[in-house]
Design a protein around this motif. Structure first.
Motif, PDB file in Angstrom:
ATOM      1  N   VAL A  44      17.949  30.051  27.081  1.00 40.69           N
ATOM      2  CA  VAL A  44      19.389  29.879  27.073  1.00 40.69           C
ATOM      3  C   VAL A  44      19.984  31.271  26.902  1.00 40.69           C
ATOM      4  O   VAL A  44      19.699  31.951  25.918  1.00 40.69           O
ATOM      5  N   VAL A  45      20.774  31.702  27.868  1.00 40.68           N
ATOM      6  CA  VAL A  45      21.413  33.012  27.814  1.00 40.68           C
ATOM      7  C   VAL A  45      22.660  32.936  26.944  1.00 40.68           C
ATOM      8  O   VAL A  45      22.974  33.849  26.200  1.00 40.68           O
ATOM      9  N   GLY A  46      23.368  31.820  27.031  1.00 41.76           N
ATOM     10  CA  GLY A  46      24.573  31.615  26.233  1.00 41.76           C
ATOM     11  C   GLY A  46      25.118  30.236  26.468  1.00 41.76           C
ATOM     12  O   GLY A  46      24.652  29.502  27.343  1.00 41.76           O
ATOM     13  N   GLY A  47      26.101  29.882  25.699  1.00 43.48           N
ATOM     14  CA  GLY A  47      26.748  28.587  25.854  1.00 43.48           C
ATOM     15  C   GLY A  47      27.756  28.402  24.749  1.00 43.48           C
ATOM     16  O   GLY A  47      27.586  28.941  23.654  1.00 43.48           O
ATOM     17  N   GLU A  48      28.776  27.679  25.041  1.00 42.48           N
ATOM     18  CA  GLU A  48      29.844  27.442  24.076  1.00 42.48           C
ATOM     19  C   GLU A  48      30.541  26.135  24.376  1.00 42.48           C
ATOM     20  O   GLU A  48      30.612  25.700  25.526  1.00 42.48           O
ATOM     21  N   ALA A  49      31.091  25.541  23.335  1.00 37.02           N
ATOM     22  CA  ALA A  49      32.066  24.469  23.518  1.00 37.02           C
ATOM     23  C   ALA A  49      33.381  25.154  23.870  1.00 37.02           C
ATOM     24  O   ALA A  49      33.585  26.329  23.551  1.00 37.02           O
ATOM     25  N   LEU A  50      34.254  24.447  24.528  1.00 39.83           N
ATOM     26  CA  LEU A  50      35.554  25.008  24.907  1.00 39.83           C
ATOM     27  C   LEU A  50      36.677  24.285  24.184  1.00 39.83           C
ATOM     28  O   LEU A  50      36.579  23.084  23.905  1.00 39.83           O
ATOM     29  N   ALA A  51      37.753  25.020  23.900  1.00 35.94           N
ATOM     30  CA  ALA A  51      38.938  24.426  23.288  1.00 35.94           C
ATOM     31  C   ALA A  51      39.594  23.468  24.279  1.00 35.94           C
ATOM     32  O   ALA A  51      39.290  23.458  25.475  1.00 35.94           O
ATOM     33  N   ARG A  52      40.487  22.678  23.779  1.00 35.13           N
ATOM     34  CA  ARG A  52      41.182  21.693  24.607  1.00 35.13           C
ATOM     35  C   ARG A  52      41.937  22.358  25.762  1.00 35.13           C
ATOM     36  O   ARG A  52      42.416  23.483  25.631  1.00 35.13           O
ATOM     37  N   PRO A  53      42.072  21.654  26.900  1.00 34.13           N
ATOM     38  CA  PRO A  53      42.790  22.215  28.046  1.00 34.13           C
ATOM     39  C   PRO A  53      44.221  22.639  27.712  1.00 34.13           C
ATOM     40  O   PRO A  53      44.730  23.590  28.308  1.00 34.13           O
ATOM     41  N   SER A  54      44.842  21.990  26.767  1.00 32.50           N
ATOM     42  CA  SER A  54      46.218  22.357  26.402  1.00 32.50           C
ATOM     43  C   SER A  54      46.300  23.782  25.845  1.00 32.50           C
ATOM     44  O   SER A  54      47.377  24.375  25.822  1.00 32.50           O
ATOM     45  N   GLU A  55      45.168  24.345  25.435  1.00 28.64           N
ATOM     46  CA  GLU A  55      45.151  25.704  24.916  1.00 28.64           C
ATOM     47  C   GLU A  55      44.820  26.735  25.990  1.00 28.64           C
ATOM     48  O   GLU A  55      44.818  27.934  25.726  1.00 28.64           O
ATOM     49  N   ALA A  56      44.524  26.273  27.210  1.00 21.24           N
ATOM     50  CA  ALA A  56      44.162  27.171  28.310  1.00 21.24           C
ATOM     51  C   ALA A  56      45.405  27.810  28.912  1.00 21.24           C
ATOM     52  O   ALA A  56      46.526  27.298  28.782  1.00 21.24           O
ATOM     53  N   ARG A  57      45.193  28.908  29.567  1.00 24.45           N
ATOM     54  CA  ARG A  57      46.207  29.560  30.382  1.00 24.45           C
ATOM     55  C   ARG A  57      45.565  29.843  31.728  1.00 24.45           C
ATOM     56  O   ARG A  57      44.403  30.246  31.801  1.00 24.45           O
ATOM     57  N   THR A  58      46.332  29.659  32.796  1.00 25.81           N
ATOM     58  CA  THR A  58      45.842  29.924  34.141  1.00 25.81           C
ATOM     59  C   THR A  58      46.626  31.093  34.712  1.00 25.81           C
ATOM     60  O   THR A  58      47.864  31.096  34.654  1.00 25.81           O
ATOM     61  N   VAL A  59      45.933  32.073  35.259  1.00 26.43           N
ATOM     62  CA  VAL A  59      46.558  33.264  35.823  1.00 26.43           C
ATOM     63  C   VAL A  59      46.389  33.214  37.333  1.00 26.43           C
ATOM     64  O   VAL A  59      45.275  33.100  37.840  1.00 26.43           O
ATOM     65  N   ARG A  60      47.522  33.273  38.041  1.00 25.56           N
ATOM     66  CA  ARG A  60      47.523  33.309  39.505  1.00 25.56           C
ATOM     67  C   ARG A  60      48.452  34.424  39.947  1.00 25.56           C
ATOM     68  O   ARG A  60      49.644  34.387  39.633  1.00 25.56           O
ATOM     69  N   ALA A  61      47.902  35.390  40.641  1.00 27.10           N
ATOM     70  CA  ALA A  61      48.699  36.488  41.195  1.00 27.10           C
ATOM     71  C   ALA A  61      49.758  36.977  40.210  1.00 27.10           C
ATOM     72  O   ALA A  61      50.926  37.106  40.538  1.00 27.10           O
ATOM     73  N   GLY A  62      49.340  37.195  38.979  1.00 29.20           N
ATOM     74  CA  GLY A  62      50.246  37.756  37.981  1.00 29.20           C
ATOM     75  C   GLY A  62      51.106  36.741  37.250  1.00 29.20           C
ATOM     76  O   GLY A  62      51.776  37.082  36.286  1.00 29.20           O
ATOM     77  N   ALA A  63      51.111  35.484  37.685  1.00 29.11           N
ATOM     78  CA  ALA A  63      51.891  34.448  37.003  1.00 29.11           C
ATOM     79  C   ALA A  63      50.965  33.688  36.067  1.00 29.11           C
ATOM     80  O   ALA A  63      49.853  33.322  36.433  1.00 29.11           O
ATOM     81  N   VAL A  64      51.414  33.450  34.858  1.00 29.18           N
ATOM     82  CA  VAL A  64      50.603  32.744  33.874  1.00 29.18           C
ATOM     83  C   VAL A  64      51.257  31.404  33.583  1.00 29.18           C
ATOM     84  O   VAL A  64      52.459  31.333  33.311  1.00 29.18           O
ATOM     85  N   THR A  65      50.460  30.329  33.670  1.00 27.77           N
ATOM     86  CA  THR A  65      50.965  29.000  33.348  1.00 27.77           C
ATOM     87  C   THR A  65      50.114  28.403  32.251  1.00 27.77           C
ATOM     88  O   THR A  65      48.945  28.747  32.090  1.00 27.77           O
ATOM     89  N   ALA A  66      50.709  27.500  31.497  1.00 30.71           N
ATOM     90  CA  ALA A  66      49.980  26.820  30.433  1.00 30.71           C
ATOM     91  C   ALA A  66      49.062  25.773  31.038  1.00 30.71           C
ATOM     92  O   ALA A  66      49.376  25.171  32.062  1.00 30.71           O
ATOM     93  N   GLY A  67      47.925  25.552  30.393  1.00 25.04           N
ATOM     94  CA  GLY A  67      47.014  24.489  30.805  1.00 25.04           C
ATOM     95  C   GLY A  67      45.947  24.956  31.758  1.00 25.04           C
ATOM     96  O   GLY A  67      45.910  26.113  32.167  1.00 25.04           O
ATOM     97  N   PRO A  68      45.066  24.035  32.116  1.00 24.31           N
ATOM     98  CA  PRO A  68      43.926  24.373  32.979  1.00 24.31           C
ATOM     99  C   PRO A  68      44.352  24.504  34.432  1.00 24.31           C
ATOM    100  O   PRO A  68      45.457  24.126  34.815  1.00 24.31           O
ATOM    101  N   PHE A  69      43.431  25.031  35.242  1.00 21.28           N
ATOM    102  CA  PHE A  69      43.686  25.238  36.668  1.00 21.28           C
ATOM    103  C   PHE A  69      43.955  23.927  37.385  1.00 21.28           C
ATOM    104  O   PHE A  69      44.900  23.807  38.146  1.00 21.28           O
ATOM    105  N   ALA A  70      43.142  22.928  37.141  1.00 21.60           N
ATOM    106  CA  ALA A  70      43.259  21.655  37.856  1.00 21.60           C
ATOM    107  C   ALA A  70      43.745  20.566  36.908  1.00 21.60           C
ATOM    108  O   ALA A  70      43.349  20.523  35.754  1.00 21.60           O
ATOM    109  N   GLN A  71      44.594  19.711  37.399  1.00 22.25           N
ATOM    110  CA  GLN A  71      45.025  18.550  36.630  1.00 22.25           C
ATOM    111  C   GLN A  71      44.094  17.401  36.982  1.00 22.25           C
ATOM    112  O   GLN A  71      44.097  16.915  38.099  1.00 22.25           O
ATOM    113  N   THR A  72      43.285  16.995  36.037  1.00 22.11           N
ATOM    114  CA  THR A  72      42.299  15.956  36.276  1.00 22.11           C
ATOM    115  C   THR A  72      41.971  15.276  34.962  1.00 22.11           C
ATOM    116  O   THR A  72      42.198  15.837  33.904  1.00 22.11           O
ATOM    117  N   VAL A  73      41.453  14.065  35.026  1.00 18.92           N
ATOM    118  CA  VAL A  73      41.055  13.386  33.795  1.00 18.92           C
ATOM    119  C   VAL A  73      39.725  13.917  33.285  1.00 18.92           C
ATOM    120  O   VAL A  73      39.428  13.801  32.102  1.00 18.92           O
TER     121      VAL A  73
END
Length: 113
Positions: A44-73
């Motif tokens: 195992v090289v590495g691994g982690e649990a991830l925080a909730r999607p509500s804590e994510a930020r998505t960066v696209r061409a300099g614009a930052v939005t709250a939440g994950p890249f994809a909206q999915t269940v």
């Protein structure tokens, strides 16, 4: 060869919050079995649990939005990076992860720096 294993589950965080102790122990046992099996065939090289999607930020061409890249269940709840001989071995080992998860196995290419 290195592979990343992305673990996703429908409504992952709500399911974990609602899980009883026995269910949580089954998940932990699956992770322990996975870790032991990988150690026998690679590392195992590495691994982690991830925080909730509500804590994510998505960066696209300099614009930052709250939440994950994809909206999915399905929510990515964590990942492993493993070093094993082949994608077939990586897929076999991924089958040891908790059964409720969908696991995407991707090779990690060597990128010259």
């Amino acid at each position: 060869m290195r592979f990343v294993l992305l673990m996703a589950e429908e409504d992952h965080y709500a399911r974990w919050d609602a899980a009883d102790e026995a269910a949580r122990q089954r998940v932990v046992a699956d992770f322990e079995a996975f870790d032991a099996a990988v150690a026998e065939r690679g590392s195992v090289v590495g691994g982690e649990a991830l925080a909730r999607p509500s804590e994510a930020r998505t960066v696209r061409a300099g614009a930052v939005t709250a939440g994950p890249f994809a909206q999915t269940v399905e929510q990515i709840g964590g990942f492993y990076v493993i070093d094993v001989d082949s994608i077939d071995v990586a897929v076999e080992l991924a089958g040891l992860l908790p059964r409720a998860y969908t696991v995407e196995v991707r090779p990690v290419p060597e990128v010259p720096i």
